[in-house]
Design a protein around this motif. Sequence first.
Motif, PDB file in Angstrom:
ATOM      1  N   ILE A 131       0.842  -1.194   0.000  1.00 44.39           N
ATOM      2  CA  ILE A 131       0.000   0.000   0.000  1.00 44.39           C
ATOM      3  C   ILE A 131       0.879   1.246   0.000  1.00 44.39           C
ATOM      4  O   ILE A 131       1.821   1.344   0.784  1.00 44.39           O
ATOM      5  N   LYS A 132       0.556   2.177  -0.894  1.00 34.65           N
ATOM      6  CA  LYS A 132       1.192   3.494  -0.891  1.00 34.65           C
ATOM      7  C   LYS A 132       0.095   4.490  -0.540  1.00 34.65           C
ATOM      8  O   LYS A 132      -0.922   4.580  -1.217  1.00 34.65           O
ATOM      9  N   LEU A 133       0.314   5.220   0.532  1.00 32.17           N
ATOM     10  CA  LEU A 133      -0.682   6.148   1.049  1.00 32.17           C
ATOM     11  C   LEU A 133      -0.133   7.569   0.918  1.00 32.17           C
ATOM     12  O   LEU A 133       0.951   7.849   1.424  1.00 32.17           O
ATOM     13  N   ASN A 134      -0.846   8.408   0.199  1.00 35.99           N
ATOM     14  CA  ASN A 134      -0.498   9.826   0.092  1.00 35.99           C
ATOM     15  C   ASN A 134      -1.613  10.645   0.707  1.00 35.99           C
ATOM     16  O   ASN A 134      -2.780  10.466   0.355  1.00 35.99           O
ATOM     17  N   SER A 135      -1.242  11.535   1.609  1.00 28.86           N
ATOM     18  CA  SER A 135      -2.230  12.361   2.290  1.00 28.86           C
ATOM     19  C   SER A 135      -1.773  13.815   2.232  1.00 28.86           C
ATOM     20  O   SER A 135      -0.607  14.110   2.485  1.00 28.86           O
ATOM     21  N   THR A 136      -2.695  14.699   1.869  1.00 30.27           N
ATOM     22  CA  THR A 136      -2.413  16.130   1.869  1.00 30.27           C
ATOM     23  C   THR A 136      -3.455  16.814   2.742  1.00 30.27           C
ATOM     24  O   THR A 136      -4.650  16.543   2.604  1.00 30.27           O
ATOM     25  N   ILE A 137      -2.994  17.663   3.629  1.00 26.77           N
ATOM     26  CA  ILE A 137      -3.881  18.420   4.518  1.00 26.77           C
ATOM     27  C   ILE A 137      -3.613  19.897   4.277  1.00 26.77           C
ATOM     28  O   ILE A 137      -2.470  20.344   4.362  1.00 26.77           O
ATOM     29  N   THR A 150      -7.335  25.262   7.435  1.00 30.38           N
ATOM     30  CA  THR A 150      -7.983  26.548   7.205  1.00 30.38           C
ATOM     31  C   THR A 150      -7.003  27.677   7.482  1.00 30.38           C
ATOM     32  O   THR A 150      -6.959  28.669   6.771  1.00 30.38           O
ATOM     33  N   ASP A 151      -6.205  27.522   8.531  1.00 27.90           N
ATOM     34  CA  ASP A 151      -5.136  28.498   8.785  1.00 27.90           C
ATOM     35  C   ASP A 151      -3.856  27.718   9.062  1.00 27.90           C
ATOM     36  O   ASP A 151      -3.831  26.820   9.876  1.00 27.90           O
ATOM     37  N   GLY A 152      -2.818  28.022   8.327  1.00 25.85           N
ATOM     38  CA  GLY A 152      -1.554  27.322   8.535  1.00 25.85           C
ATOM     39  C   GLY A 152      -1.008  26.764   7.242  1.00 25.85           C
ATOM     40  O   GLY A 152      -1.574  26.940   6.170  1.00 25.85           O
ATOM     41  N   GLU A 153       0.116  26.075   7.367  1.00 29.43           N
ATOM     42  CA  GLU A 153       0.823  25.514   6.219  1.00 29.43           C
ATOM     43  C   GLU A 153       0.232  24.164   5.830  1.00 29.43           C
ATOM     44  O   GLU A 153      -0.164  23.387   6.695  1.00 29.43           O
ATOM     45  N   SER A 154       0.248  23.874   4.530  1.00 31.03           N
ATOM     46  CA  SER A 154      -0.230  22.558   4.100  1.00 31.03           C
ATOM     47  C   SER A 154       0.820  21.500   4.449  1.00 31.03           C
ATOM     48  O   SER A 154       2.007  21.785   4.536  1.00 31.03           O
ATOM     49  N   GLU A 155       0.332  20.292   4.681  1.00 34.35           N
ATOM     50  CA  GLU A 155       1.198  19.175   5.056  1.00 34.35           C
ATOM     51  C   GLU A 155       0.960  18.032   4.082  1.00 34.35           C
ATOM     52  O   GLU A 155      -0.175  17.786   3.683  1.00 34.35           O
ATOM     53  N   LYS A 156       2.045  17.336   3.724  1.00 32.18           N
ATOM     54  CA  LYS A 156       1.934  16.158   2.857  1.00 32.18           C
ATOM     55  C   LYS A 156       2.625  14.989   3.542  1.00 32.18           C
ATOM     56  O   LYS A 156       3.671  15.164   4.150  1.00 32.18           O
ATOM     57  N   TYR A 157       2.000  13.841   3.446  1.00 30.64           N
ATOM     58  CA  TYR A 157       2.571  12.616   4.004  1.00 30.64           C
ATOM     59  C   TYR A 157       2.572  11.550   2.927  1.00 30.64           C
ATOM     60  O   TYR A 157       1.656  11.469   2.120  1.00 30.64           O
ATOM     61  N   GLU A 158       3.608  10.718   2.952  1.00 32.84           N
ATOM     62  CA  GLU A 158       3.629   9.537   2.093  1.00 32.84           C
ATOM     63  C   GLU A 158       4.091   8.383   2.954  1.00 32.84           C
ATOM     64  O   GLU A 158       5.066   8.502   3.694  1.00 32.84           O
ATOM     65  N   MET A 159       3.363   7.269   2.878  1.00 32.18           N
ATOM     66  CA  MET A 159       3.718   6.075   3.646  1.00 32.18           C
ATOM     67  C   MET A 159       3.635   4.858   2.752  1.00 32.18           C
ATOM     68  O   MET A 159       2.762   4.787   1.883  1.00 32.18           O
ATOM     69  N   TRP A 160       4.524   3.935   2.972  1.00 30.58           N
ATOM     70  CA  TRP A 160       4.475   2.631   2.321  1.00 30.58           C
ATOM     71  C   TRP A 160       4.164   1.615   3.410  1.00 30.58           C
ATOM     72  O   TRP A 160       4.844   1.576   4.438  1.00 30.58           O
ATOM     73  N   LEU A 161       3.138   0.817   3.195  1.00 33.53           N
ATOM     74  CA  LEU A 161       2.687  -0.119   4.213  1.00 33.53           C
ATOM     75  C   LEU A 161       2.411  -1.480   3.593  1.00 33.53           C
ATOM     76  O   LEU A 161       2.186  -1.587   2.393  1.00 33.53           O
ATOM     77  N   SER A 162       2.397  -2.490   4.443  1.00 36.36           N
ATOM     78  CA  SER A 162       1.910  -3.807   4.033  1.00 36.36           C
ATOM     79  C   SER A 162       0.524  -3.957   4.613  1.00 36.36           C
ATOM     80  O   SER A 162       0.262  -3.517   5.732  1.00 36.36           O
ATOM     81  N   GLY A 163      -0.355  -4.567   3.838  1.00 32.70           N
ATOM     82  CA  GLY A 163      -1.716  -4.720   4.324  1.00 32.70           C
ATOM     83  C   GLY A 163      -2.400  -5.904   3.684  1.00 32.70           C
ATOM     84  O   GLY A 163      -1.769  -6.740   3.030  1.00 32.70           O
ATOM     85  N   THR A 164      -3.706  -5.960   3.872  1.00 36.91           N
ATOM     86  CA  THR A 164      -4.522  -7.050   3.361  1.00 36.91           C
ATOM     87  C   THR A 164      -5.696  -6.481   2.586  1.00 36.91           C
ATOM     88  O   THR A 164      -6.375  -5.572   3.063  1.00 36.91           O
ATOM     89  N   PHE A 165      -5.906  -6.999   1.386  1.00 41.38           N
ATOM     90  CA  PHE A 165      -7.076  -6.680   0.578  1.00 41.38           C
ATOM     91  C   PHE A 165      -8.110  -7.758   0.876  1.00 41.38           C
ATOM     92  O   PHE A 165      -7.790  -8.945   0.865  1.00 41.38           O
ATOM     93  N   TYR A 170      -8.824  17.988   2.939  1.00 39.84           N
ATOM     94  CA  TYR A 170      -8.017  16.780   3.019  1.00 39.84           C
ATOM     95  C   TYR A 170      -8.101  16.012   1.702  1.00 39.84           C
ATOM     96  O   TYR A 170      -9.170  15.920   1.105  1.00 39.84           O
ATOM     97  N   THR A 171      -6.971  15.489   1.277  1.00 36.53           N
ATOM     98  CA  THR A 171      -6.928  14.607   0.112  1.00 36.53           C
ATOM     99  C   THR A 171      -6.198  13.343   0.535  1.00 36.53           C
ATOM    100  O   THR A 171      -5.136  13.409   1.141  1.00 36.53           O
ATOM    101  N   LEU A 172      -6.797  12.211   0.223  1.00 41.43           N
ATOM    102  CA  LEU A 172      -6.187  10.922   0.546  1.00 41.43           C
ATOM    103  C   LEU A 172      -6.186  10.072  -0.719  1.00 41.43           C
ATOM    104  O   LEU A 172      -7.219   9.926  -1.375  1.00 41.43           O
ATOM    105  N   GLU A 173      -5.012   9.556  -1.065  1.00 34.30           N
ATOM    106  CA  GLU A 173      -4.912   8.621  -2.188  1.00 34.30           C
ATOM    107  C   GLU A 173      -4.234   7.365  -1.676  1.00 34.30           C
ATOM    108  O   GLU A 173      -3.162   7.436  -1.076  1.00 34.30           O
ATOM    109  N   ILE A 174      -4.888   6.238  -1.896  1.00 33.05           N
ATOM    110  CA  ILE A 174      -4.326   4.950  -1.502  1.00 33.05           C
ATOM    111  C   ILE A 174      -4.185   4.107  -2.759  1.00 33.05           C
ATOM    112  O   ILE A 174      -5.162   3.867  -3.466  1.00 33.05           O
ATOM    113  N   GLN A 175      -2.949   3.698  -3.064  1.00 35.01           N
ATOM    114  CA  GLN A 175      -2.699   2.768  -4.160  1.00 35.01           C
ATOM    115  C   GLN A 175      -2.313   1.437  -3.534  1.00 35.01           C
ATOM    116  O   GLN A 175      -1.522   1.406  -2.593  1.00 35.01           O
TER     117      GLN A 175
END
Length: 146
Positions: free
Chosen positions: A10-16, A19-34, A135-140
């Motif tokens: 799993i590749k997880l990309n999150s952007t926050i 309303t006030d403040g700097e935008s934040e981006k996260y990227e994580m690589w995880l193992s999971g179960t479908f 918030y934007t979340l993309e999970i591949q």
Amino acid sequence: MSVVETDVKIKLNSTIIPTDGESEKYEMWLSGTFIKKSGKTYLRYVEELEEKKIRTTVKLGDKQALILRSGGVKMRLPFNASQDERGHYDTQFGTLPIITRTHQLAHEYHEESLISGTFNVQYDLIISGQSVGKYTLEIQYSEGQK
């Protein structure tokens, strides 16, 4: 009732964008179960955040979806392309009601030879009647090679 469970990467990309403040981006690589069960599809994975384990289940859909988190963070985050949804976030001070206003929701899924897919959601998080951010979340996800 047949249940299909497959290990996936799993590749997880999150952007926050608060309303006030700097935008934040996260990227994580995880193992999971479908998981495919009763015509519904789910992803399960464990995140580690500040030495806390967070068990996450994502019910995937392109009209409605749901993220359930337990462990280090306890949260119910529902998404609906056609209406606001009520969820909650548990804090050390009690349960905080939250509302998600979904702007975009999509789930593309393939299982020709190996399972793979992409889940995207864009939403506003509303607390006490005020949007606290976009918030934007993309999970591949994709099945590993055998």
